[in-house]
Design a protein around this motif. Structure first.
Motif, short mmCIF file in Angstrom:
data_model
loop_
_atom_site.label_atom_id
_atom_site.label_comp_id
_atom_site.label_asym_id
_atom_site.label_seq_id
_atom_site.Cartn_x
_atom_site.Cartn_y
_atom_site.Cartn_z
N TYR A 39 41.19 37.77 35.17
CA TYR A 39 42.34 38.38 34.83
C TYR A 39 42.18 39.21 33.62
CZ TYR A 39 45.52 35.98 38.10
OH TYR A 39 46.14 35.37 39.22
N ARG A 40 42.98 40.17 33.00
CA ARG A 40 43.06 40.62 31.79
C ARG A 40 44.35 41.05 31.39
NH1 ARG A 40 40.34 46.64 33.21
NH2 ARG A 40 42.12 47.85 34.34
N GLN A 41 44.41 41.04 29.96
CA GLN A 41 45.81 41.42 29.38
C GLN A 41 45.53 42.30 28.11
OE1 GLN A 41 48.39 37.96 28.59
NE2 GLN A 41 50.14 39.45 28.83
N ALA A 42 46.10 43.47 28.26
CA ALA A 42 46.10 44.28 27.06
C ALA A 42 47.17 44.06 26.38
CB ALA A 42 46.09 45.51 27.74
N ARG A 47 49.58 40.55 32.28
CA ARG A 47 48.48 40.22 32.64
C ARG A 47 48.12 40.73 34.17
NH1 ARG A 47 48.17 33.91 33.06
NH2 ARG A 47 49.54 34.34 34.64
N GLU A 48 47.04 41.12 34.36
CA GLU A 48 46.52 42.06 35.72
C GLU A 48 45.35 41.10 36.26
OE1 GLU A 48 44.53 46.23 36.85
OE2 GLU A 48 44.55 45.76 34.91
N LEU A 49 45.51 40.97 37.45
CA LEU A 49 44.48 40.18 38.34
C LEU A 49 43.31 41.26 38.64
CD1 LEU A 49 42.91 38.02 39.99
CD2 LEU A 49 44.48 38.62 41.82
N VAL A 50 42.18 41.18 37.99
CA VAL A 50 41.26 42.27 38.04
C VAL A 50 40.17 42.23 39.43
CG1 VAL A 50 39.06 43.24 36.98
CG2 VAL A 50 41.06 42.74 35.60
N ALA A 51 39.67 40.85 39.61
CA ALA A 51 38.89 40.70 40.46
C ALA A 51 39.00 39.05 40.90
CB ALA A 51 37.35 40.99 40.01
N THR A 52 38.54 38.95 42.45
CA THR A 52 38.63 37.60 43.10
C THR A 52 37.42 37.20 43.81
OG1 THR A 52 41.06 37.50 43.13
CG2 THR A 52 39.77 36.15 44.48
N ILE A 53 36.93 36.20 43.80
CA ILE A 53 35.66 35.74 44.60
C ILE A 53 36.19 34.29 45.08
CG2 ILE A 53 34.41 34.81 42.82
CD1 ILE A 53 32.05 35.74 44.70
N THR A 54 36.17 34.37 46.49
CA THR A 54 36.68 32.97 47.09
C THR A 54 35.36 32.33 47.37
OG1 THR A 54 36.09 33.69 49.32
CG2 THR A 54 38.57 34.47 48.36
N ARG A 55 36.01 30.75 47.47
CA ARG A 55 34.66 29.76 47.81
C ARG A 55 33.92 30.17 49.02
NH1 ARG A 55 38.06 24.69 50.03
NH2 ARG A 55 39.33 25.49 51.91
N GLY A 56 34.45 31.10 49.82
CA GLY A 56 33.57 31.69 50.80
C GLY A 56 33.07 32.97 50.50
N ASN A 60 37.51 40.88 46.14
CA ASN A 60 38.92 41.44 46.23
C ASN A 60 38.83 42.01 44.77
OD1 ASN A 60 40.60 43.14 47.48
ND2 ASN A 60 42.32 41.71 46.66
N TYR A 61 39.26 43.63 44.61
CA TYR A 61 39.27 44.05 43.33
C TYR A 61 40.66 44.77 43.23
CZ TYR A 61 34.38 43.30 43.23
OH TYR A 61 33.01 42.57 43.46
N SER A 62 41.09 45.01 41.91
CA SER A 62 42.36 45.89 41.82
C SER A 62 41.76 47.40 42.02
CB SER A 62 42.89 45.74 40.31
OG SER A 62 41.95 46.19 39.33
N ASP A 63 42.77 48.10 42.40
CA ASP A 63 42.41 49.44 42.41
C ASP A 63 41.69 50.10 41.23
OD1 ASP A 63 45.40 50.26 44.45
OD2 ASP A 63 43.53 49.44 44.85
N SER A 64 42.40 49.76 40.01
CA SER A 64 41.67 50.27 38.66
C SER A 64 40.62 49.91 38.35
CB SER A 64 42.63 49.67 37.53
OG SER A 64 42.53 48.21 37.45
N VAL A 65 39.84 48.99 38.96
CA VAL A 65 38.29 48.72 38.63
C VAL A 65 37.49 48.84 40.03
CG1 VAL A 65 39.18 47.06 36.84
CG2 VAL A 65 38.55 46.12 39.10
N ASN A 66 38.05 48.97 41.13
CA ASN A 66 37.21 48.89 42.29
C ASN A 66 36.54 49.94 42.27
OD1 ASN A 66 36.65 48.12 44.78
ND2 ASN A 66 37.99 49.46 45.99
N GLY A 67 34.89 49.47 42.70
CA GLY A 67 33.91 50.63 42.50
C GLY A 67 32.98 50.81 41.23
N ARG A 68 33.80 49.98 40.27
CA ARG A 68 33.11 50.03 38.81
C ARG A 68 32.69 48.49 38.33
NH1 ARG A 68 35.96 51.08 34.38
NH2 ARG A 68 37.92 50.53 35.44
N PHE A 69 33.78 47.76 38.76
CA PHE A 69 33.20 46.09 38.43
C PHE A 69 32.96 45.19 39.74
CE2 PHE A 69 36.71 45.55 34.65
CZ PHE A 69 36.17 46.75 34.14
N THR A 70 31.90 44.46 39.45
CA THR A 70 31.55 43.43 40.56
C THR A 70 31.72 42.04 40.20
OG1 THR A 70 30.05 45.28 41.24
CG2 THR A 70 29.58 42.92 42.03
N ILE A 71 32.21 41.28 41.07
CA ILE A 71 32.50 39.83 40.54
C ILE A 71 31.29 39.22 41.45
CG2 ILE A 71 34.28 39.32 42.38
CD1 ILE A 71 35.34 37.30 40.51
#
Length: 116
Positions: A39-42, A47-56, A60-71
């Motif tokens: 998450y991030r908070q400016a 607070r904004e959920l930025v990226a998720t990686i499940t146990r599997g 998943n990424y927020s639209d604002s970071v999709n394509g730029r961030f990798t979890i």
């Protein structure tokens, strides 16, 4: 006792990259069953959920970071990473690691500042 410890935030110029780490201290035998989030908070913003990686390992990424961030995650090291590329000034925030499972855990956060 479980603690999430984020690191490797800092100051970077626009267009630059950072790789955040979050270590799950005390999670050696349970880390793999937790979904992990960044998450991030400016200042002045929710607070904004930025990226998720499940146990599997689904991601998943927020639209604002999709394509730029990798979890990603390394269960053996009880660590989750956030690779951030092509950073923008609007990415400036405190980034928090979160573990979701039988319990919820939060880290204290690491500051990321994108400025020239």
């Amino acid at each position: 006792q479980v603690q999430l410890v984020e690191s490797w935030g800092g100051l970077v110029q626009p267009g630059g990259s950072l790789r955040l780490s979050c270590v799950g201290d005390g999670m050696k035998f349970i880390f793999s069953i937790y979904d992990m989030n960044w998450y991030r908070q400016a200042p002045g913003k929710q607070r904004e959920l930025v990226a998720t990686i499940t146990r599997g390992r689904s991601t998943n990424y927020s639209d604002s970071v999709n394509g730029r961030f990798t979890i990603s995650r390394d269960n053996a090291k009880t660590t989750v990473y956030l690779q951030m590329n092509n950073l923008r000034p609007e990415d400036t925030a405190v980034y928090h690691c979160n573990a979701q499972g039988p319990f919820a855990y939060w880290g204290q956060g690491t500051q990321v500042t994108v400025s020239s």
